[in-house]
Design a protein around this motif. Structure first.
Motif, PDB file in Angstrom:
ATOM      1  N   SER A  28      49.552 -22.076  32.280  1.00  0.00           N
ATOM      2  CA  SER A  28      49.500 -20.609  32.281  1.00  0.00           C
ATOM      3  C   SER A  28      49.299 -20.027  30.889  1.00  0.00           C
ATOM      4  CB  SER A  28      50.798 -20.035  32.878  1.00  0.00           C
ATOM      5  OG  SER A  28      50.898 -20.333  34.253  1.00  0.00           O
ATOM      6  N   TRP A  29      49.265 -20.843  29.856  1.00  0.00           N
ATOM      7  CA  TRP A  29      49.080 -20.322  28.503  1.00  0.00           C
ATOM      8  C   TRP A  29      47.609 -19.953  28.302  1.00  0.00           C
ATOM      9  CZ3 TRP A  29      52.133 -24.128  24.845  1.00  0.00           C
ATOM     10  CH2 TRP A  29      53.488 -24.140  25.232  1.00  0.00           C
ATOM     11  N   PRO A  30      47.319 -18.773  27.823  1.00  0.00           N
ATOM     12  CA  PRO A  30      45.926 -18.286  27.773  1.00  0.00           C
ATOM     13  C   PRO A  30      44.966 -19.178  27.000  1.00  0.00           C
ATOM     14  CG  PRO A  30      47.451 -16.476  27.441  1.00  0.00           C
ATOM     15  CD  PRO A  30      48.287 -17.726  27.421  1.00  0.00           C
ATOM     16  N   ASN A  31      45.314 -19.573  25.786  1.00  0.00           N
ATOM     17  CA  ASN A  31      44.382 -20.378  25.003  1.00  0.00           C
ATOM     18  C   ASN A  31      44.236 -21.789  25.533  1.00  0.00           C
ATOM     19  OD1 ASN A  31      43.585 -18.379  23.274  1.00  0.00           O
ATOM     20  ND2 ASN A  31      44.903 -18.993  21.578  1.00  0.00           N
ATOM     21  N   VAL A  32      45.292 -22.330  26.101  1.00  0.00           N
ATOM     22  CA  VAL A  32      45.197 -23.659  26.701  1.00  0.00           C
ATOM     23  C   VAL A  32      44.267 -23.612  27.913  1.00  0.00           C
ATOM     24  CG1 VAL A  32      46.479 -25.485  27.885  1.00  0.00           C
ATOM     25  CG2 VAL A  32      47.440 -24.421  25.826  1.00  0.00           C
ATOM     26  N   ALA A  33      44.419 -22.587  28.735  1.00  0.00           N
ATOM     27  CA  ALA A  33      43.525 -22.432  29.888  1.00  0.00           C
ATOM     28  C   ALA A  33      42.075 -22.265  29.434  1.00  0.00           C
ATOM     29  CB  ALA A  33      43.964 -21.237  30.736  1.00  0.00           C
ATOM     30  N   GLN A  34      41.891 -21.541  28.327  1.00  0.00           N
ATOM     31  CA  GLN A  34      40.537 -21.363  27.786  1.00  0.00           C
ATOM     32  C   GLN A  34      39.977 -22.693  27.301  1.00  0.00           C
ATOM     33  OE1 GLN A  34      39.856 -17.957  25.100  1.00  0.00           O
ATOM     34  NE2 GLN A  34      38.833 -19.377  23.705  1.00  0.00           N
ATOM     35  N   ALA A  35      40.809 -23.502  26.664  1.00  0.00           N
ATOM     36  CA  ALA A  35      40.375 -24.827  26.196  1.00  0.00           C
ATOM     37  C   ALA A  35      39.905 -25.681  27.355  1.00  0.00           C
ATOM     38  CB  ALA A  35      41.519 -25.511  25.452  1.00  0.00           C
ATOM     39  N   ILE A  36      40.673 -25.677  28.440  1.00  0.00           N
ATOM     40  CA  ILE A  36      40.303 -26.486  29.605  1.00  0.00           C
ATOM     41  C   ILE A  36      38.995 -25.979  30.216  1.00  0.00           C
ATOM     42  CG2 ILE A  36      41.006 -27.217  31.901  1.00  0.00           C
ATOM     43  CD1 ILE A  36      42.614 -28.509  29.597  1.00  0.00           C
ATOM     44  N   ALA A  37      38.829 -24.657  30.241  1.00  0.00           N
ATOM     45  CA  ALA A  37      37.579 -24.094  30.762  1.00  0.00           C
ATOM     46  C   ALA A  37      36.386 -24.545  29.909  1.00  0.00           C
ATOM     47  CB  ALA A  37      37.672 -22.570  30.794  1.00  0.00           C
ATOM     48  N   GLU A  38      36.567 -24.581  28.598  1.00  0.00           N
ATOM     49  CA  GLU A  38      35.478 -25.034  27.720  1.00  0.00           C
ATOM     50  C   GLU A  38      35.167 -26.511  27.954  1.00  0.00           C
ATOM     51  OE1 GLU A  38      34.528 -23.685  23.928  1.00  0.00           O
ATOM     52  OE2 GLU A  38      36.287 -22.375  23.717  1.00  0.00           O
ATOM     53  N   LEU A  39      36.210 -27.306  28.152  1.00  0.00           N
ATOM     54  CA  LEU A  39      35.981 -28.720  28.453  1.00  0.00           C
ATOM     55  C   LEU A  39      35.135 -28.885  29.700  1.00  0.00           C
ATOM     56  CD1 LEU A  39      39.449 -30.442  27.894  1.00  0.00           C
ATOM     57  CD2 LEU A  39      37.323 -30.986  26.695  1.00  0.00           C
ATOM     58  N   LYS A  40      35.504 -28.137  30.743  1.00  0.00           N
ATOM     59  CA  LYS A  40      34.789 -28.253  32.011  1.00  0.00           C
ATOM     60  C   LYS A  40      33.370 -27.706  31.924  1.00  0.00           C
ATOM     61  CE  LYS A  40      38.992 -28.392  34.795  1.00  0.00           C
ATOM     62  NZ  LYS A  40      39.785 -27.797  35.893  1.00  0.00           N
ATOM     63  N   ASP A  41      33.135 -26.838  30.942  1.00  0.00           N
ATOM     64  CA  ASP A  41      31.782 -26.326  30.704  1.00  0.00           C
ATOM     65  C   ASP A  41      30.957 -27.268  29.842  1.00  0.00           C
ATOM     66  OD1 ASP A  41      32.129 -24.078  32.236  1.00  0.00           O
ATOM     67  OD2 ASP A  41      32.641 -22.760  30.560  1.00  0.00           O
ATOM     68  N   GLY A  42      31.575 -28.367  29.388  1.00  0.00           N
ATOM     69  CA  GLY A  42      30.824 -29.389  28.660  1.00  0.00           C
ATOM     70  C   GLY A  42      30.775 -29.227  27.160  1.00  0.00           C
ATOM     71  N   VAL A  43      31.758 -28.550  26.557  1.00  0.00           N
ATOM     72  CA  VAL A  43      31.692 -28.277  25.120  1.00  0.00           C
ATOM     73  C   VAL A  43      31.665 -29.564  24.290  1.00  0.00           C
ATOM     74  CG1 VAL A  43      34.207 -28.076  24.819  1.00  0.00           C
ATOM     75  CG2 VAL A  43      32.666 -26.852  23.266  1.00  0.00           C
ATOM     76  N   VAL A  44      32.283 -30.650  24.758  1.00  0.00           N
ATOM     77  CA  VAL A  44      32.217 -31.929  24.040  1.00  0.00           C
ATOM     78  C   VAL A  44      31.542 -32.999  24.903  1.00  0.00           C
ATOM     79  CG1 VAL A  44      34.200 -31.433  22.568  1.00  0.00           C
ATOM     80  CG2 VAL A  44      34.559 -32.608  24.755  1.00  0.00           C
ATOM     81  N   GLY A  45      30.785 -32.568  25.901  1.00  0.00           N
ATOM     82  CA  GLY A  45      30.100 -33.501  26.782  1.00  0.00           C
ATOM     83  C   GLY A  45      31.063 -34.178  27.734  1.00  0.00           C
ATOM     84  N   ASN A  46      30.632 -35.281  28.286  1.00  0.00           N
ATOM     85  CA  ASN A  46      31.482 -36.028  29.206  1.00  0.00           C
ATOM     86  C   ASN A  46      32.694 -36.579  28.461  1.00  0.00           C
ATOM     87  OD1 ASN A  46      32.313 -37.574  31.550  1.00  0.00           O
ATOM     88  ND2 ASN A  46      31.474 -39.372  30.495  1.00  0.00           N
ATOM     89  N   VAL A  47      33.877 -36.237  28.913  1.00  0.00           N
ATOM     90  CA  VAL A  47      35.111 -36.734  28.293  1.00  0.00           C
ATOM     91  C   VAL A  47      35.508 -38.038  28.986  1.00  0.00           C
ATOM     92  CG1 VAL A  47      37.535 -36.265  27.800  1.00  0.00           C
ATOM     93  CG2 VAL A  47      35.860 -34.396  27.732  1.00  0.00           C
ATOM     94  N   TYR A  48      35.506 -39.134  28.236  1.00  0.00           N
ATOM     95  CA  TYR A  48      35.792 -40.434  28.831  1.00  0.00           C
ATOM     96  C   TYR A  48      37.131 -41.010  28.373  1.00  0.00           C
ATOM     97  CZ  TYR A  48      33.651 -41.650  24.348  1.00  0.00           C
ATOM     98  OH  TYR A  48      33.348 -41.706  23.005  1.00  0.00           O
TER      99      TYR A  48
END
Length: 404
Positions: free
Chosen positions: A127-147
């Motif tokens: 529920s933390w705003p910036n953490v949720a934003q970080a996860i959204a960026e991950l899912k949008d591919g900001v660092v590509g496929n996370v392995y």
């Protein structure tokens, strides 16, 4: 709301809920008479209304003037108390871990569906705003496929020593404290209040005490459920005392041949990882994203150049055992209220909480049997290992069994 388990973390939660608009803490429940009185006084100071006190959860749950409860008891009480509350028609805010053992997770998921109750798990970073934003960026591919995902927790906890058998303190109902757990012979002076974490009979070690939070972040960001293998290495290395669970542990969870996540716990050496005492790091094809202790994250390219830092003035108080993220937790409380009042989706419902709890439970089971576990990726169950499967559930004190 009713407050169940209010010695330390629960006392802070009671105050946190009491300051929220539209929430009244009407009951306080604890088997420690001192803790119960202290919490009731703190709530009264905030709300100008004194909550009723009960030492027995069963009596408290009989109240009609109660919509929901939060549970911040020792781990062996988490799932039984949550089930009791749901059966009594109450919504539940359940601190992590969701359970003492995997079988209890399955019961809780089924119970929430059967009794149609909202159950929010205290994995509040969702529920933390910036953490949720970080996860959204991950899912949008900001660092590509996370392995690969790495999580960690570090601290400098002292020895708990070798306990002496002493009379049960007059302020404690020891029988109720043990509750669902089979009775042990005698009472030692190093069991309470925090040290129960390090005894397998009641606690689940550092892996579930703190690892659950950050394994949950990895699972969320990498969109994972159940692994195919789980392994753990470690032990009680730093001191020779009554502490049973590892003070140093590395859990590895593999998801086929596609992804790997790890958790590193160091209870007795507080050296930071990625400049933070706790956190989660995601390593991908195009770079890395690191969520540190607080409501902030950093993104790096493959050459280790910092390309983004989403900061926050509200952070994590390292070493604070009671309430390290008070101002941020309110987001999670309000999400719980909105689910009850408006039917909104919980940010960490009981199923999500149980899956994340299970991952570190599988690590602990591997640790205790001393071998890698093969896991059914469809349901998280251990495959063809009778010794490990014995730790899937536990024995209960007669009369305290969990029954839907």
């Amino acid at each position: 709301m009713g407050a169940i388990g209010v010695n330390s973390r629960g006392n802070a939660l009671a105050a946190g809920f009491a300051v929220e608009k539209g929430c009244e803490v009407t009951y306080v429940c604890d088997v420690d008479r001192r803790a119960m009185a202290k919490c009731a006084a703190a709530v009264e100071k905030i709300s100008l209304k004194k909550p009723q006190e009960h030492k027995d959860i069963r009596r408290m749950l009989e109240s009609k003037n109660l919509d929901a409860v939060f549970i911040a008891t020792p781990d062996h009480w988490h799932a039984p108390a949550a089930l009791m509350a749901m059966k009594a028609g109450k919504h539940v805010y359940l601190e992590k871990p969701t359970s003492h053992n995997p079988a209890e997770n399955e019961i809780l998921i089924e119970a929430a569906e059967k009794y149609k109750r909202f159950v929010q798990t205290g994995l509040q970073r969702r529920s933390w705003p910036n953490v949720a934003q970080a996860i959204a960026e991950l899912k949008d591919g900001v660092v590509g496929n996370v392995y690969f995902g790495k999580s960690w927790y570090t601290n400098n906890r002292p020895s708990i020593g070798v306990g002496k058998h002493v009379p049960v303190p007059e302020w404690l109902d020891w029988n109720l404290w043990q509750g669902p757990a089979p009775r042990i012979a005698g009472y030692k002076d190093n069991f309470l209040h925090y040290n129960w974490h390090w005894f397998w009979h009641w606690g689940t070690g550092e892996a579930l005490n703190n690892g659950t939070h950050f394994v949950d972040l990895l699972r969320w960001g990498m969109e994972l459920d159940y692994p195919t293998t789980a392994s753990s290495s470690g032990g009680r290395y730093c001191y020779k005392d009554d502490w049973e669970t590892p003070d140093t542990q590395v859990i590895n969870l593999e998801f086929g041949n596609k992804k790997l996540i790890t958790w590193e716990g160091r209870s007795c050496n507080g050296r930071f990882v990625e400049e933070a005492s706790v956190g989660a790091a995601f390593y991908g094809e195009k770079g890395s994203l690191v969520i540190g202790a607080g409501n902030e994250y950093k993104i790096y390219d493959l050459k280790n150049k910092l390309i983004k830092h989403a900061g926050s003035t509200v952070g994590f108080e390292a070493g604070n055992l009671v309430n390290p993220t008070q101002n941020l937790d309110a987001y999670h409380f309000r999400n719980f209220f909105d689910a009850i009042r408006k039917g909104e989706k919980l940010n960490t419902d009981i199923k999500e909480g149980c899956i994340s709890t299970l991952l570190v439970q599988l690590g602990n089971i591997s640790q205790r049997v001393g071998r890698t576990l093969n896991i059914n990726a469809q349901n998280g169950h251990i495959i063809k290992d009778a010794g490990a499967e014995k730790l899937w559930s536990r024995q209960y004190q007669p009369g305290w069994e969990m029954k839907l």
